[in-house]
Design an enzyme around this catalytic site. Structure first.
Site, PDB file in Angstrom:
ATOM      1  CD  GLN A 117      -4.778  -0.350  -2.216  1.00 43.20           C
ATOM      2  OE1 GLN A 117      -5.115  -0.026  -3.349  1.00 43.20           O
ATOM      3  NE2 GLN A 117      -5.547  -1.084  -1.419  1.00 43.20           N
ATOM      4  CB  ALA A 153       3.146   5.625   1.003  1.00 42.23           C
ATOM      5  CE  LYS A 154       4.303  -0.864   5.786  1.00 46.96           C
ATOM      6  NZ  LYS A 154       4.346  -1.168   7.236  1.00 46.96           N
ATOM      7  NE  ARG A 155      -0.161   8.538   2.783  1.00 39.16           N
ATOM      8  CZ  ARG A 155       1.033   8.801   3.286  1.00 39.16           C
ATOM      9  NH1 ARG A 155       1.530   8.019   4.229  1.00 39.16           N
ATOM     10  NH2 ARG A 155       1.748   9.817   2.850  1.00 39.16           N
ATOM     11  CB  SER A 160       5.088  -0.413  11.671  1.00 36.91           C
ATOM     12  OG  SER A 160       5.721   0.517  12.519  1.00 36.91           O
TER      13      SER A 160
END
Length: 282
Positions: free
Chosen positions: A259, A255-257, A9
């Site tokens: 960072q 994970a993206k969240r 995504s």
């Protein structure tokens, strides 16, 4: 022929965990003489951005990953998903739900011994639904597990399963009984999103002829509800191969969240694609 895919995504830059997943699927396809597809799952109009899609293509090219055929962007095919939603709705498998995520979570928290039931709120009473519609309140279309079980019948419901060639978080492998009830009545569409992940994902896997879904163990539990959707829609159930998750020095998965360090940042720091591929060799 083995056909698999990488389906990120565009909500941020790719990190090492994404690279591992993409390389694992790409290598499986190439070693089997199969096909490797790239799909951009950009159905979230708020979080997805074109610049992140461009960055995904840049990062994959840097890694040396190629793909077969054109890139499929889900935002270009919302009509396909709407048709699937219409089909499920016409068969009485969906219901309008005006409850918010917080409402559902609060109900689950208030029913610690009946959390699965709380996650299946069911339709509103007819008069309440009519009133909420008249007020213009936003709603989601939820998949009714009770109705799905009725439509399939007890024998078919009890035989729902999938083949796991990798391993789930607890080592699950082989023929796995599907337990869609663990997901509750999932949202398949809402006012601000024409389709939700579970439906768009399996729709495209079927459309693109994906034979093997190769992805991280964090998505293992999602397989249970996805198998139900595939069965309801008459779509083939791919073979699943869930791989381990990479973790950082702190023991937490990338994970993206959180960072996590991105591939672009690694590249800027002098890491070469060859270095990273050697480190991440599946």
């Amino acid at each position: 022929m083995l056909v698999t895919r990488f389906a990120p995504s565009p909500t941020g830059r790719l990190h090492k965990g994404h690279a591992f997943s993409a390389l694992t699927a790409w290598q499986a396809a190439r070693e089997a003489g199969g096909r490797f597809l790239l799909r951009i799952e950009d159905i979230d109009p708020i979080r997805c951005r074109p610049e992140f899609e461009d960055a995904i293509l840049e990062d994959l090219a840097w890694l040396g990953i190629d793909w077969d055929g054109p890139v499929r962007r889900q935002s270009d095919h919302l009509g396909d998903y709407a048709a699937a939603i219409d089909d499920l709705r016409a068969r009485g498998l969906l219901y309008r739900c005006f409850r918010t995520r917080k409402d559902i979570l609060d109900a689950i928290g208030d029913a610690p011994h009946g959390a699965l039931e709380a996650a299946r709120p069911g339709p509103h009473p007819a008069d309440e639904e009519a009133s909420l519609l008249a007020q213009g309140r936003p709603f989601a279309w939820r998949l009714s597990l009770d109705r799905a079980r009725e439509v399939l019948g007890e024998a078919a419901w009890s035989s729902l399963s999938f083949v796991e060639e990798g391993a789930g978080p607890d080592g699950e492998t082989g023929r796995i009984p599907a337990r869609p009830e663990t997901a509750g009545d999932v949202v398949l569409a809402r006012k601000d999103a024409a389709v939700a992940y579970h439906l768009a994902c399996v729709h495209d896997d079927a459309l693109q002829g994906v034979t093997h879904v190769i992805r991280g163990q964090d998505l293992f539990e999602a397989t249970h509800i996805q198998v139900l959707i595939q069965t309801l829609m008459g779509w083939p159930i791919p073979t699943y191969r869930h791989h381990r998750l990479l973790t950082g020095p702190d023991g937490r998965r990338y994970a993206k969240r959180d960072q996590s360090v991105t591939l672009a940042e690694m590249r800027a720091a002098g890491v070469t694609a060859a270095d990273l591929r050697a480190e991440l060799a599946p």
